[in-house]
Write an enzyme that holds these catalytic residues in place. Structure first.
Site, PDB file in Angstrom:
ATOM      1  N   ASP A  35      39.256  37.280 -36.601  1.00 17.85           N
ATOM      2  CA  ASP A  35      40.345  36.299 -36.567  1.00 17.85           C
ATOM      3  C   ASP A  35      39.813  34.934 -36.167  1.00 17.85           C
ATOM      4  OD1 ASP A  35      42.317  38.091 -37.131  1.00 17.85           O
ATOM      5  OD2 ASP A  35      43.195  38.147 -35.119  1.00 17.85           O
ATOM      6  N   LYS A  57      43.675  32.854 -39.990  1.00 16.02           N
ATOM      7  CA  LYS A  57      44.586  31.859 -40.565  1.00 16.02           C
ATOM      8  C   LYS A  57      44.264  30.518 -39.899  1.00 16.02           C
ATOM      9  CE  LYS A  57      47.850  35.253 -41.851  1.00 16.02           C
ATOM     10  NZ  LYS A  57      46.797  36.260 -41.778  1.00 16.02           N
ATOM     11  N   MET A 169      53.948  32.960 -30.443  1.00 10.93           N
ATOM     12  CA  MET A 169      54.051  31.995 -31.546  1.00 10.93           C
ATOM     13  C   MET A 169      55.322  31.151 -31.456  1.00 10.93           C
ATOM     14  SD  MET A 169      52.662  34.486 -34.558  1.00 10.93           S
ATOM     15  CE  MET A 169      53.145  36.049 -33.842  1.00 10.93           C
TER      16      MET A 169
HETATM   17  C1  LIG Z   1      49.307  36.234 -34.298  1.00 16.58           C
HETATM   18  S1  LIG Z   1      49.693  36.380 -32.599  1.00 16.58           S
HETATM   19  C2  LIG Z   1      48.495  37.563 -32.136  1.00 16.58           C
HETATM   20  C3  LIG Z   1      48.756  38.176 -30.800  1.00 16.58           C
HETATM   21  C4  LIG Z   1      47.612  39.072 -30.343  1.00 16.58           C
HETATM   22  N1  LIG Z   1      47.487  40.217 -31.192  1.00 16.58           N
HETATM   23  C5  LIG Z   1      47.807  39.514 -28.896  1.00 16.58           C
HETATM   24  O1  LIG Z   1      47.949  40.713 -28.658  1.00 16.58           O
HETATM   25  O2  LIG Z   1      47.793  38.653 -28.018  1.00 16.58           O
HETATM   26  C6  LIG Z   1      49.046  34.879 -31.966  1.00 16.58           C
HETATM   27  C7  LIG Z   1      49.860  34.359 -30.802  1.00 16.58           C
HETATM   28  O3  LIG Z   1      49.473  34.985 -29.588  1.00 16.58           O
HETATM   29  C8  LIG Z   1      49.625  34.078 -28.518  1.00 16.58           C
HETATM   30  N2  LIG Z   1      48.326  33.859 -27.882  1.00 16.58           N
HETATM   31  C9  LIG Z   1      47.157  34.444 -28.203  1.00 16.58           C
HETATM   32  N3  LIG Z   1      46.174  34.047 -27.374  1.00 16.58           N
HETATM   33  C10 LIG Z   1      46.733  33.173 -26.502  1.00 16.58           C
HETATM   34  C11 LIG Z   1      46.242  32.395 -25.420  1.00 16.58           C
HETATM   35  N4  LIG Z   1      44.972  32.450 -25.039  1.00 16.58           N
HETATM   36  N5  LIG Z   1      47.105  31.589 -24.763  1.00 16.58           N
HETATM   37  C12 LIG Z   1      48.408  31.523 -25.112  1.00 16.58           C
HETATM   38  N6  LIG Z   1      48.924  32.233 -26.127  1.00 16.58           N
HETATM   39  C13 LIG Z   1      48.106  33.046 -26.811  1.00 16.58           C
HETATM   40  C14 LIG Z   1      50.177  32.785 -29.109  1.00 16.58           C
HETATM   41  O4  LIG Z   1      51.581  32.822 -29.038  1.00 16.58           O
HETATM   42  C15 LIG Z   1      49.694  32.881 -30.543  1.00 16.58           C
HETATM   43  O5  LIG Z   1      50.460  32.076 -31.401  1.00 16.58           O
END
Ligand SMILES: C[S@@+](CC[C@H](N)C(=O)[O-])C[C@H]1O[C@@H](n2cnc3c(N)ncnc32)[C@H](O)[C@@H]1O
Length: 258
Positions: A35, A57, A169
């Site tokens: 990713d 993406k 998100m």
């Molecule tokens: C497509 S989702 C994937 C989530 C991932 N599979 C998980 O378990 O965290 C991506 C979203 O996860 C959140 N996210 C992931 N890493 C983050 C971080 N370090 N800080 C804040 N939000 C995060 C955000 O909302 C981002 O838009």
């Protein structure tokens, strides 16, 4: 022997939050499809002999479609290779891991799942915000920004008051989310935290109340929105204050003003 496809979660950003199991699997990979959010420090752990393919993406730029990613996983698996699909957070939390699992299974390949620390848990640890608490929240709802309007249909008014809602998100659409949560019955005074790039050195935290959510400044992606009484336990424990600095700077500033 057929190839194996591993769906591996890399955690929320801090490379030290990668599990030992994920590290072991990465180090024996032949092909890694990763990713966009995977950190350079974690990518550096992949052996030089492995092929590394970015399939994330990218904001605005063309990216590989999900069916194409599924096809690549199967194709490499059928070549008897050790395939790793390296995903942000946990593969099964808003990560389309379920779709990849189905494609791998349908091709008759073995699939191994390695959980990762999902963003909600990374955020909770990083800003010391307990997601449940006997005095403040007895349930936890993980939901995406574009489904925020469904909260009211999923939870009764009484349950809402005792639930921590974590919105993945959220984008920059805080005005819409604010409107939808208010019409779902969440109270204006409910504390909220927006955490940007959690667990990384660039982490920023904005603490506010639902009634002020629409005034949230633009913070760098990825961001996570946490809503509920537990936010008042976050460090710094001043839920109505505005903090848009790296957390350690915000803490020093707050300490200085006490
Ligand atoms: C497509 S989702 C994937 C989530 C991932 N599979 C998980 O378990 O965290 C991506 C979203 O996860 C959140 N996210 C992931 N890493 C983050 C971080 N370090 N800080 C804040 N939000 C995060 C955000 O909302 C981002 O838009």
């Amino acid at each position: 022997m057929k190839g194996k496809v591993h769906l591996v979660g890399d955690g929320p950003g801090d490379p030290e939050l990668l599990t030992l199991k994920a590290l072991k699997i990465l180090q024996s990979a032949d092909v890694v499809l990763h990713d966009e959010l995977v950190s350079p420090e974690i990518l550096a752990l992949i052996p030089a002999s492995a092929s590394v393919i970015g399939v994330g993406k990218r904001g605005g730029r063309p990216s590989i479609s999900q069916p194409e990613i599924n096809r690549l996983l199967v194709e490499y698996g059928l070549l008897h290779l050790n395939v790793v699909r390296l995903k942000g957070g946990d593969p099964f939390v808003f990560g389309r891991g379920g779709e990849e699992l189905e494609a791998i299974r349908s091709a008759g390949l073995e699939c191994v799942i390695v959980p990762g620390i999902t963003a909600a848990l990374g955020v909770a640890a990083s800003i010391q915000l307990p997601l449940t608490h006997r005095d403040a929240a007895s349930s936890l709802l993980l939901i995406t920004g574009h489904r925020a309007h469904e909260i009211g249909t999923q939870l009764s008014q009484a349950d809402l008051a005792k639930t921590t809602v974590v919105i993945y998100m959220p984008g920059q659409e805080y005005s819409r989310i604010h409107r939808e949560l208010i019409s779902a019955g969440v109270e204006n005074k409910t504390p909220c935290a927006i955490i940007s790039q959690a667990t990384t050195p660039h982490e920023k935290v904005h603490l506010t109340q639902l009634g002020q959510l629409h005034n949230t400044p633009e913070l760098p992606a990825p961001t996570l929105l946490v809503i509920g009484a537990v936010v008042r336990f976050a460090k710094p424990a001043v839920a109505a204050d505005f903090v848009s600095l790296p957390l350690h700077e915000a803490l020093s500033a707050l300490e200085g003003s006490l």
